[in-house]
Design a protein around this motif. Structure first.
Motif, PDB file in Angstrom:
ATOM      1  N   LEU A 101       0.901  -1.159   0.066  1.00 16.55           N
ATOM      2  CA  LEU A 101      -0.190  -0.084   0.098  1.00 16.55           C
ATOM      3  C   LEU A 101       0.762   1.360   0.168  1.00 16.55           C
ATOM      4  CD1 LEU A 101      -2.677   1.206   0.187  1.00 16.55           C
ATOM      5  CD2 LEU A 101      -2.739   1.182   2.581  1.00 16.55           C
ATOM      6  N   ASP A 102       2.073   1.358   0.747  1.00 18.66           N
ATOM      7  CA  ASP A 102       2.878   2.371   0.869  1.00 18.66           C
ATOM      8  C   ASP A 102       3.468   2.676  -0.328  1.00 18.66           C
ATOM      9  OD1 ASP A 102       4.066  -0.179   0.924  1.00 18.66           O
ATOM     10  OD2 ASP A 102       5.847   0.776   2.159  1.00 18.66           O
ATOM     11  N   SER A 103       3.726   1.419  -1.359  1.00 17.99           N
ATOM     12  CA  SER A 103       4.332   1.746  -2.727  1.00 17.99           C
ATOM     13  C   SER A 103       3.250   2.242  -3.597  1.00 17.99           C
ATOM     14  CB  SER A 103       5.005   0.606  -3.250  1.00 17.99           C
ATOM     15  OG  SER A 103       5.755  -0.220  -2.105  1.00 17.99           O
ATOM     16  N   LEU A 104       2.216   1.708  -3.557  1.00 18.70           N
ATOM     17  CA  LEU A 104       1.139   2.169  -4.339  1.00 18.70           C
ATOM     18  C   LEU A 104       0.673   3.518  -4.308  1.00 18.70           C
ATOM     19  CD1 LEU A 104      -1.340   1.149  -6.442  1.00 18.70           C
ATOM     20  CD2 LEU A 104      -2.663   0.763  -4.340  1.00 18.70           C
ATOM     21  N   LEU A 105       0.579   3.777  -2.947  1.00 17.13           N
ATOM     22  CA  LEU A 105       0.053   5.406  -2.704  1.00 17.13           C
ATOM     23  C   LEU A 105       0.993   6.465  -3.364  1.00 17.13           C
ATOM     24  CD1 LEU A 105      -1.756   5.018   0.680  1.00 17.13           C
ATOM     25  CD2 LEU A 105      -2.640   5.317  -1.608  1.00 17.13           C
ATOM     26  N   SER A 106       2.542   6.000  -3.061  1.00 15.15           N
ATOM     27  CA  SER A 106       3.732   6.701  -3.647  1.00 15.15           C
ATOM     28  C   SER A 106       3.560   6.906  -5.176  1.00 15.15           C
ATOM     29  CB  SER A 106       5.150   6.034  -3.090  1.00 15.15           C
ATOM     30  OG  SER A 106       5.048   6.059  -1.796  1.00 15.15           O
ATOM     31  N   MET A 107       2.807   6.045  -5.619  1.00 16.12           N
ATOM     32  CA  MET A 107       3.073   6.093  -6.981  1.00 16.12           C
ATOM     33  C   MET A 107       1.616   6.553  -7.780  1.00 16.12           C
ATOM     34  SD  MET A 107       4.616   2.457  -8.044  1.00 16.12           S
ATOM     35  CE  MET A 107       6.331   2.005  -7.995  1.00 16.12           C
ATOM     36  N   VAL A 108       0.583   6.470  -7.232  1.00 19.78           N
ATOM     37  CA  VAL A 108      -0.561   6.994  -7.666  1.00 19.78           C
ATOM     38  C   VAL A 108      -0.857   8.488  -7.244  1.00 19.78           C
ATOM     39  CG1 VAL A 108      -1.513   4.847  -7.994  1.00 19.78           C
ATOM     40  CG2 VAL A 108      -2.237   5.929  -5.878  1.00 19.78           C
ATOM     41  N   GLN A 109      -0.321   9.025  -6.125  1.00 23.05           N
ATOM     42  CA  GLN A 109      -0.458  10.332  -5.679  1.00 23.05           C
ATOM     43  C   GLN A 109       0.579  11.441  -6.410  1.00 23.05           C
ATOM     44  OE1 GLN A 109      -3.209  11.117  -3.644  1.00 23.05           O
ATOM     45  NE2 GLN A 109      -3.920   8.908  -3.561  1.00 23.05           N
ATOM     46  N   MET A 110       0.647  11.430  -7.549  1.00 19.33           N
ATOM     47  CA  MET A 110       1.483  12.095  -8.257  1.00 19.33           C
ATOM     48  C   MET A 110       0.916  13.625  -8.413  1.00 19.33           C
ATOM     49  SD  MET A 110       4.292  10.313  -8.817  1.00 19.33           S
ATOM     50  CE  MET A 110       4.900  11.634  -9.700  1.00 19.33           C
ATOM     51  N   PRO A 111       1.786  14.763  -8.198  1.00 19.28           N
ATOM     52  CA  PRO A 111       1.240  16.095  -8.464  1.00 19.28           C
ATOM     53  C   PRO A 111       0.751  16.279  -9.530  1.00 19.28           C
ATOM     54  CG  PRO A 111       3.713  16.020  -8.278  1.00 19.28           C
ATOM     55  CD  PRO A 111       3.288  14.638  -8.173  1.00 19.28           C
ATOM     56  N   SER A 112      -0.038  17.517 -10.034  1.00 20.91           N
ATOM     57  CA  SER A 112      -0.690  17.687 -11.378  1.00 20.91           C
ATOM     58  C   SER A 112       0.679  17.889 -12.096  1.00 20.91           C
ATOM     59  CB  SER A 112      -1.275  19.128 -10.779  1.00 20.91           C
ATOM     60  OG  SER A 112      -2.012  19.482 -12.058  1.00 20.91           O
ATOM     61  N   GLY A 113       0.675  17.684 -13.491  1.00 24.00           N
ATOM     62  CA  GLY A 113       1.585  17.991 -14.493  1.00 24.00           C
ATOM     63  C   GLY A 113       2.589  16.769 -14.532  1.00 24.00           C
ATOM     64  N   ILE A 114       2.549  15.803 -13.636  1.00 24.38           N
ATOM     65  CA  ILE A 114       3.431  14.739 -13.492  1.00 24.38           C
ATOM     66  C   ILE A 114       2.847  13.430 -13.578  1.00 24.38           C
ATOM     67  CG2 ILE A 114       5.490  13.601 -12.453  1.00 24.38           C
ATOM     68  CD1 ILE A 114       6.020  16.524 -13.509  1.00 24.38           C
ATOM     69  N   PRO A 115       2.012  13.082 -14.793  1.00 23.57           N
ATOM     70  CA  PRO A 115       1.142  11.651 -14.903  1.00 23.57           C
ATOM     71  C   PRO A 115       2.105  10.650 -15.034  1.00 23.57           C
ATOM     72  CG  PRO A 115       1.283  12.954 -17.047  1.00 23.57           C
ATOM     73  CD  PRO A 115       2.149  13.799 -16.186  1.00 23.57           C
ATOM     74  N   VAL A 116       1.708   9.639 -14.073  1.00 21.94           N
ATOM     75  CA  VAL A 116       2.102   8.390 -14.111  1.00 21.94           C
ATOM     76  C   VAL A 116       1.010   7.394 -14.146  1.00 21.94           C
ATOM     77  CG1 VAL A 116       3.425   6.803 -12.717  1.00 21.94           C
ATOM     78  CG2 VAL A 116       4.363   8.946 -12.770  1.00 21.94           C
ATOM     79  N   ALA A 117       0.962   6.454 -15.115  1.00 18.42           N
ATOM     80  CA  ALA A 117      -0.016   5.174 -15.085  1.00 18.42           C
ATOM     81  C   ALA A 117       0.434   4.253 -13.813  1.00 18.42           C
ATOM     82  CB  ALA A 117      -0.070   4.612 -16.262  1.00 18.42           C
ATOM     83  N   CYS A 118      -0.508   3.559 -13.004  1.00 20.98           N
ATOM     84  CA  CYS A 118       0.018   2.877 -12.457  1.00 20.98           C
ATOM     85  C   CYS A 118      -0.904   1.247 -12.448  1.00 20.98           C
ATOM     86  CB  CYS A 118      -0.365   3.369 -10.838  1.00 20.98           C
ATOM     87  SG  CYS A 118       0.375   2.365  -9.524  1.00 20.98           S
ATOM     88  N   VAL A 119       0.024   0.319 -12.251  1.00 21.36           N
ATOM     89  CA  VAL A 119      -0.659  -1.033 -12.227  1.00 21.36           C
ATOM     90  C   VAL A 119      -0.836  -1.428 -10.612  1.00 21.36           C
ATOM     91  CG1 VAL A 119      -0.081  -1.448 -14.614  1.00 21.36           C
ATOM     92  CG2 VAL A 119       1.353  -2.462 -12.838  1.00 21.36           C
TER      93      VAL A 119
END
Length: 171
Positions: A101-119
């Motif tokens: 969950l820690d990893s997932l949240l670090s990846m999906v909570q990106m700031p506006s303007g820096i999109p990252v797709a997440c599986v």
């Protein structure tokens, strides 16, 4: 003179060698679809200059998509996305503290303007498939392979459905 068309490669960057087993299914998918790839260990925290250099030069070096794999303070995908215009896919790794969950949240909570797709956590196969789907937008052969793959999946489910319907009748 024959012109060689160079197809974009996929980069699979993990923050630690211990992430390799999570990466393995992604590499298998890329190989299955004939996508050239490089797998590397580059840490957002321990080798930030290497992460920066890789991301800044990725497009010039023939990459079309990047998969960033990390656990715990999983910043690799976001750091890479900050330095490139290429699509970045985040692959969170399950951890002992919070189950990923820690990893997932670090990846999906990106700031506006820096999109990252997440599986999903430990979703190496889906990371590989998403990379293939992205690259297939500019590669008709790859797109056809994906269509055949989806058709095979649907045919398997149809057979499984028939078997379950039949088994249910015999209960």
């Amino acid at each position: 003179m024959q012109v060689k068309i160079i197809k974009p490669k996929a980069a699979v960057l993990m923050g630690s060698k211990s992430d390799f087993e999570v990466v393995r299914p992604a590499l298998a998918v890329l190989k299955k679809f004939g996508v050239e790839f490089e797998a590397r260990v580059i840490s957002a925290h321990r080798t930030p200059a290497a992460a920066h250099d890789f991301a800044v030069n990725a497009k010039k070096n023939g990459f079309g998509v990047i998969i960033g794999v990390a656990g715990k303070a999983a910043h690799l995908a976001g750091v890479l996305a900050a330095y490139t215009t290429l699509p970045v896919i985040a692959l969170p790794v399950k951890t002992s503290m919070m189950g990923g969950l820690d990893s997932l949240l670090s990846m999906v909570q990106m700031p506006s303007g820096i999109p990252v797709a997440c599986v999903g956590v430990d979703g190496g196969e889906n990371a590989g498939l998403l990379a293939v789907q992205i690259l297939s937008l500019a590669d008709e052969t790859l797109s056809d392979k994906l269509s055949a793959f989806k058709k095979e999946m649907a045919e398997k489910i149809a057979k499984d459905d028939e078997a379950v319907v039949e088994a249910a009748k015999n209960i």
